[in-house]
Design a protein around this motif. Structure first.
Motif, PDB file in Angstrom:
ATOM      1  N   ILE A   1      46.152  26.769  34.517  1.00 27.62           N
ATOM      2  CA  ILE A   1      47.573  26.834  34.163  1.00 27.62           C
ATOM      3  C   ILE A   1      48.169  28.115  34.725  1.00 27.62           C
ATOM      4  O   ILE A   1      47.664  29.212  34.457  1.00 27.62           O
ATOM      5  N   MET A   2      49.248  27.974  35.516  1.00 22.06           N
ATOM      6  CA  MET A   2      49.985  29.115  36.054  1.00 22.06           C
ATOM      7  C   MET A   2      51.288  29.267  35.276  1.00 22.06           C
ATOM      8  O   MET A   2      52.076  28.318  35.184  1.00 22.06           O
TER       9      MET A   2
ATOM     10  N   GLN B   1      57.785  36.319  38.637  1.00 19.87           N
ATOM     11  CA  GLN B   1      56.493  36.949  38.448  1.00 19.87           C
ATOM     12  C   GLN B   1      55.526  35.936  37.846  1.00 19.87           C
ATOM     13  O   GLN B   1      55.922  35.133  36.994  1.00 19.87           O
ATOM     14  N   ILE B   2      54.273  35.940  38.330  1.00 18.41           N
ATOM     15  CA  ILE B   2      53.237  35.111  37.701  1.00 18.41           C
ATOM     16  C   ILE B   2      52.642  35.929  36.559  1.00 18.41           C
ATOM     17  O   ILE B   2      51.931  36.913  36.780  1.00 18.41           O
ATOM     18  N   GLU B   3      52.953  35.522  35.372  1.00 17.23           N
ATOM     19  CA  GLU B   3      52.496  36.261  34.195  1.00 17.23           C
ATOM     20  C   GLU B   3      51.026  36.032  33.916  1.00 17.23           C
ATOM     21  O   GLU B   3      50.307  36.930  33.466  1.00 17.23           O
ATOM     22  N   LEU B   4      50.549  34.786  34.203  1.00 13.44           N
ATOM     23  CA  LEU B   4      49.155  34.460  33.891  1.00 13.44           C
ATOM     24  C   LEU B   4      48.693  33.289  34.737  1.00 13.44           C
ATOM     25  O   LEU B   4      49.436  32.321  34.936  1.00 13.44           O
TER      26      LEU B   4
ATOM     27  N   TRP C   1      36.640  31.416  40.671  1.00 11.29           N
ATOM     28  CA  TRP C   1      37.933  31.802  40.123  1.00 11.29           C
ATOM     29  C   TRP C   1      39.004  31.313  41.087  1.00 11.29           C
ATOM     30  O   TRP C   1      38.698  30.861  42.195  1.00 11.29           O
ATOM     31  N   PHE C   2      40.244  31.372  40.670  1.00 10.37           N
ATOM     32  CA  PHE C   2      41.351  30.779  41.429  1.00 10.37           C
ATOM     33  C   PHE C   2      42.381  31.857  41.771  1.00 10.37           C
ATOM     34  O   PHE C   2      42.518  32.853  41.060  1.00 10.37           O
TER      35      PHE C   2
ATOM     36  N   THR D   1      59.920  35.551  45.800  1.00 10.60           N
ATOM     37  CA  THR D   1      58.510  35.192  45.630  1.00 10.60           C
ATOM     38  C   THR D   1      57.905  35.921  44.437  1.00 10.60           C
ATOM     39  O   THR D   1      58.388  36.959  44.000  1.00 10.60           O
ATOM     40  N   ALA D   2      56.824  35.329  43.936  1.00 13.71           N
ATOM     41  CA  ALA D   2      55.984  35.971  42.934  1.00 13.71           C
ATOM     42  C   ALA D   2      54.638  36.223  43.593  1.00 13.71           C
ATOM     43  O   ALA D   2      54.021  35.305  44.136  1.00 13.71           O
ATOM     44  N   GLY D   3      54.171  37.445  43.583  1.00 18.02           N
ATOM     45  CA  GLY D   3      52.948  37.824  44.276  1.00 18.02           C
ATOM     46  C   GLY D   3      51.720  37.101  43.753  1.00 18.02           C
ATOM     47  O   GLY D   3      51.673  36.628  42.610  1.00 18.02           O
ATOM     48  N   ALA D   4      50.701  37.038  44.610  1.00 17.55           N
ATOM     49  CA  ALA D   4      49.467  36.334  44.266  1.00 17.55           C
ATOM     50  C   ALA D   4      48.729  37.043  43.130  1.00 17.55           C
ATOM     51  O   ALA D   4      48.744  38.265  43.024  1.00 17.55           O
ATOM     52  N   VAL D   5      48.092  36.239  42.296  1.00 14.98           N
ATOM     53  CA  VAL D   5      47.258  36.753  41.213  1.00 14.98           C
ATOM     54  C   VAL D   5      45.940  35.985  41.208  1.00 14.98           C
ATOM     55  O   VAL D   5      45.798  34.947  41.855  1.00 14.98           O
ATOM     56  N   TRP D   6      44.968  36.508  40.440  1.00 11.79           N
ATOM     57  CA  TRP D   6      43.673  35.878  40.314  1.00 11.79           C
ATOM     58  C   TRP D   6      43.453  35.444  38.872  1.00 11.79           C
ATOM     59  O   TRP D   6      43.907  36.107  37.935  1.00 11.79           O
TER      60      TRP D   6
END
Length: 297
Positions: A50-51, A30-33, A115-116, A132-137
Motif C-alpha cells: 500500500i502506497m 509526498q509519499i508518506e508510507l 522490499w519495494f 512529483t513525489a520522490g521515491a521511497v522504500w
C-alpha cells in the motif's frame, strides 16, 4: 515622479496599470508510507503493498498516479505482480491536506528477503505543471519455503509374543523453512493385532523449518501375525495456514503366540527284573506356540 533639471519643479507621470499576475495555491506531493505486509510469508502466498500519497500543499493535485514498483531483494527472493492488481483508478485527484491510497497484490515466488520501491507524480491543478513525489522504500518482507512434512514410524522390539508391549515412535520432519504449527497424528494402526495403550506424547507440536519431533506410543500385542503400522500426519504452514500432510509406515513387527509346553514320558524296557535291569525314562517336551521356548529344563 521627478524634477525639471532647469527649474527644479516637480514632474509626475500619468497613473498607469501593469498586466495581471495570477497568484494560486500550489500542491505538494509526498509519499508518506510504502508498506508491505505480512512481514513473513511462504512462497505462493500474497503480499499486499500500500502506497500512501499525501498533498501537503494548499492547492489541488490532479492526475496523480504511482510508478511501477521495483521489487528489490537480498539473495534470491522475488515476488510477481498478481494479474489485474494495478491500482484503480489509475489517476486520482488529491485535494489540499488529504491523501489517497494505491494498493498492489504480489505473489511470493522465491525464498529470500525483498522490499519495494516506487514514486508518484501528478499535475498542479492551478497551472498543470508536473509535480512529483520522490521515491521511497518499503519495509522488508521475508519469504520462506513452505512447511513440508515427512514422517517415519519405528516399532520395537520387532518380534514379540502376544501380551507383550511394543514401543512405537513416529518421527516427523519439517523439510521446509517455514514453521509447521499444530502438528498432530492419526493414531498409528495395524488392525486388531496391536492395541494402543498410551500416546501420543506429545499430543501436538510446532516444528521449526529443518527440525523434527518424535511422538511416542505404547501398544499391546493382541493377536499373532506380521503387521506394519500406518499413520497420517497433519500440520499447518505458520504463514499461509495451508494444511500440510504426510503418511508413514513402520517396519514389520512379528507377533507370535507364546510358548505352550506339553510333555510326555516313556520308559523302556516295558518289563524288567528287579534289581537287575536298568530302566530308561524319556521325557518328550513339545511347544504348541509359535514363539520359541528358551532354556527348557
Amino acid at each position: 515622479h521627478g524634477y525639471d533639471s532647469n527649474s527644479g519643479d516637480p514632474v509626475d507621470t500619468a497613473l498607469v496599470s501593469s498586466n495581471d499576475v495570477s497568484i494560486y495555491d500550489s500542491a505538494a506531493l509526498q509519499i508518506e508510507l510504502l508498506a508491505a505486509s505480512p512481514l513473513t510469508v511462504s512462497t505462493g502466498s500474497a503480499v499486499t503493498v500500500i502506497m500512501t500519497v499525501t498533498n501537503s500543499g494548499k492547492g489541488g493535485a490532479i492526475g496523480v498516479a504511482p510508478s511501477v514498483l521495483a521489487v528489490l531483494n537480498s539473495g534470491s527472493g522475488n515476488a510477481m505482480l498478481a494479474p489485474g492488481s494495478w491500482p484503480e483508478p489509475s489517476l486520482n485527484t488529491i485535494t489540499a491536506n488529504s491523501a489517497v491510497y494505491f494498493t498492489w497484490t504480489y505473489s511470493a515466488s522465491a525464498p529470500g528477503t525483498i522490499w519495494f520501491s516506487g514514486n508518484a507524480a501528478g499535475y498542479n491543478e492551478a497551472n498543470s505543471v508536473t509535480i512529483t513525489a520522490g521515491a521511497v522504500w518499503s519495509n522488508n518482507v521475508l519469504i520462506q519455503a513452505p512447511a513440508s512434512l515427512a514422517a517415519s514410524i519405528s516399532g520395537m522390539p520387532a518380534q514379540v509374543s502376544i501380551g507383550q508391549i511394543v514401543d512405537v515412535y513416529v518421527t516427523v520432519t519439517n523439510n521446509g523453512t517455514a514453521e509447521a504449527e499444530y502438528v498432530t497424528l492419526v493414531t498409528p494402526s495395524a488392525g486388531t493385532n496391536l492395541v494402543p495403550l498410551t500416546g501420543p506424547d506429545p499430543v501436538s507440536a510446532s516444528i521449526a523449518g529443518g527440525g523434527s519431533q518424535v511422538f511416542a506410543y505404547t501398544y499391546s500385542a493382541n493377536a499373532a501375525g506380521t503387521v506394519s503400522l500406518t499413520s497420517l500426519v497433519k500440520g499447518y504452514d505458520i504463514n499461509s495456514k495451508v494444511t500440510k500432510t504426510a503418511t508413514a509406515s513402520s517396519n514389520s513387527i512379528v507377533i507370535q503366540a507364546p510358548p505352550v509346553l506339553s510333555a510326555s514320558l516313556s520308559a523302556v524296557p516295558l518289563t524288567f527284573r528287579t534289581n537287575e535291569d536298568v530302566v530308561t525314562v524319556y521325557m518328550t517336551v513339545s511347544n504348541q506356540g509359535t514363539a520359541a521356548a528358551d532354556n527348557v529344563v
